[in-house]
Write a protein that holds these residues in place. Structure first.
Motif, short mmCIF file in Angstrom:
data_model
loop_
_atom_site.label_atom_id
_atom_site.label_comp_id
_atom_site.label_asym_id
_atom_site.label_seq_id
_atom_site.Cartn_x
_atom_site.Cartn_y
_atom_site.Cartn_z
N ARG A 93 -10.97 0.36 -2.61
CA ARG A 93 -10.15 1.43 -2.07
C ARG A 93 -9.01 1.70 -3.06
N VAL A 94 -8.62 2.97 -3.14
CA VAL A 94 -7.57 3.36 -4.10
C VAL A 94 -6.40 3.98 -3.34
N CYS A 95 -5.17 3.65 -3.77
CA CYS A 95 -3.98 4.22 -3.14
C CYS A 95 -3.72 5.61 -3.73
N VAL A 96 -3.56 6.62 -2.86
CA VAL A 96 -3.33 7.98 -3.36
C VAL A 96 -1.94 8.12 -3.97
N LYS A 97 -1.03 7.18 -3.62
CA LYS A 97 0.35 7.30 -4.09
C LYS A 97 0.59 6.55 -5.40
N CYS A 98 0.22 5.24 -5.44
CA CYS A 98 0.54 4.44 -6.65
C CYS A 98 -0.69 4.17 -7.50
N ASP B 218 -16.95 8.71 -5.91
CA ASP B 218 -18.06 8.12 -6.67
C ASP B 218 -18.25 6.63 -6.37
N ASP B 219 -17.56 6.10 -5.37
CA ASP B 219 -17.83 4.73 -4.91
C ASP B 219 -18.78 4.71 -3.71
#
Ligand code: ADP
Ligand code: ZN
Length: 214
Positions: free
Chosen positions: A123-128, A155-156
């Motif tokens: 999972r990726v943080c949209v902010k940092c 793409d994950d």
């Protein structure tokens, strides 16, 4: 120091490249991050790259080579660079040798089974922009560092992951031999590091990378 980080998707390249770049005081340049920003901002490069990135395919070499040439001409690259995600084809590697050849190439080797588990849980943080595995998150949608919203990269998704691994083996793995032939390759085999809670630890990988560069 001019450095390249090679490795399959999910190898932990991005995390390690950020840490090593800060440690060595050279800019960490991720072509994946640059492309995602270009797509988000609707730039001409972003418009050309969008369908490839979303399908897990490589963006055409000419687009990437121009993008990286421009980036490496910026003043912060005076003392070197750490490239993450470029080159990804032999053609890109040959072009880079003509722009600013690397001093060393770190290859982070991780078997496919481990990659699949990591990518599907990423999972990726949209902010940092921090990346975390769902197994380490109290709440799947909240960033543990800044509280921002955590999302799964398009793409994950499982179909696209399989595609990215195939593209890696076909088009990017040959770069290992290319740089080995130049005597620049540093191999990091994560299976040789201690496995704790089912995986190797980022700090152990970090130490192994620094040791390989001495
Ligand atoms: P990964 O987790 O697959 O290593 P990246 O963030 O490095 O992901 O790249 C995401 C996508 O951006 C790739 O699947 C590809 O479509 C595109 N891309 C990034 N770097 C390159 C490159 N050097 N050449 C071609 N396409 C690239
Ligand atoms: Zn965050």
């Amino acid at each position: 120091m001019k450095l390249i980080f090679l490795g399959p998707p999910g190898a932990g390249k991005g995390t390690q490249a950020a840490g090593v770049g800060a440690h060595l005081k050279v800019p960490h340049i991720s072509t994946g991050d640059m492309l995602r920003a270009a797509i988000k901002n609707g730039t001409p490069t972003g418009l050309k790259a969008k369908s490839y990135v979303e399908g897990g395919q490589l963006v055409p070499d000419a687009i990437l080579i121009d993008m990286v040439r421009e980036r490496l001409a910026m003043p912060d690259c005076e003392n070197g660079y750490l490239l993450d995600g470029f080159p990804r084809t032999v053609e890109q590697a040959v072009a880079l040798d003509g722009i600013a050849a690397p001093d060393a190439v770190v290859n982070i080797d991780v078997p496919d089974e481990r990659l699949l588990a990591r990518l599907a849980g990423r999972r990726v943080c949209v902010k940092c922009n921090g990346t975390f595995n769902v197994s380490k998150l109290a709440d799947e949608s909240v960033c543990p560092v800044c509280g921002g919203q955590m999302i799964q990269r398009d793409d994950d998704k499982p179909e696209t992951i399989a595609n990215r691994l195939r593209v890696y083996h076909e088009q990017t793995a040959p770069l290992i031999g290319y740089y080995e032939g130049q005597g620049k390759l540093r191999r990091i085999d994560v299976e040789k590091l201690p496995i704790i809670d089912g995986d190797s630890r980022p700090e152990d990988v970090f130490k192994a990378i620094l040791a390989s560069l001495e």
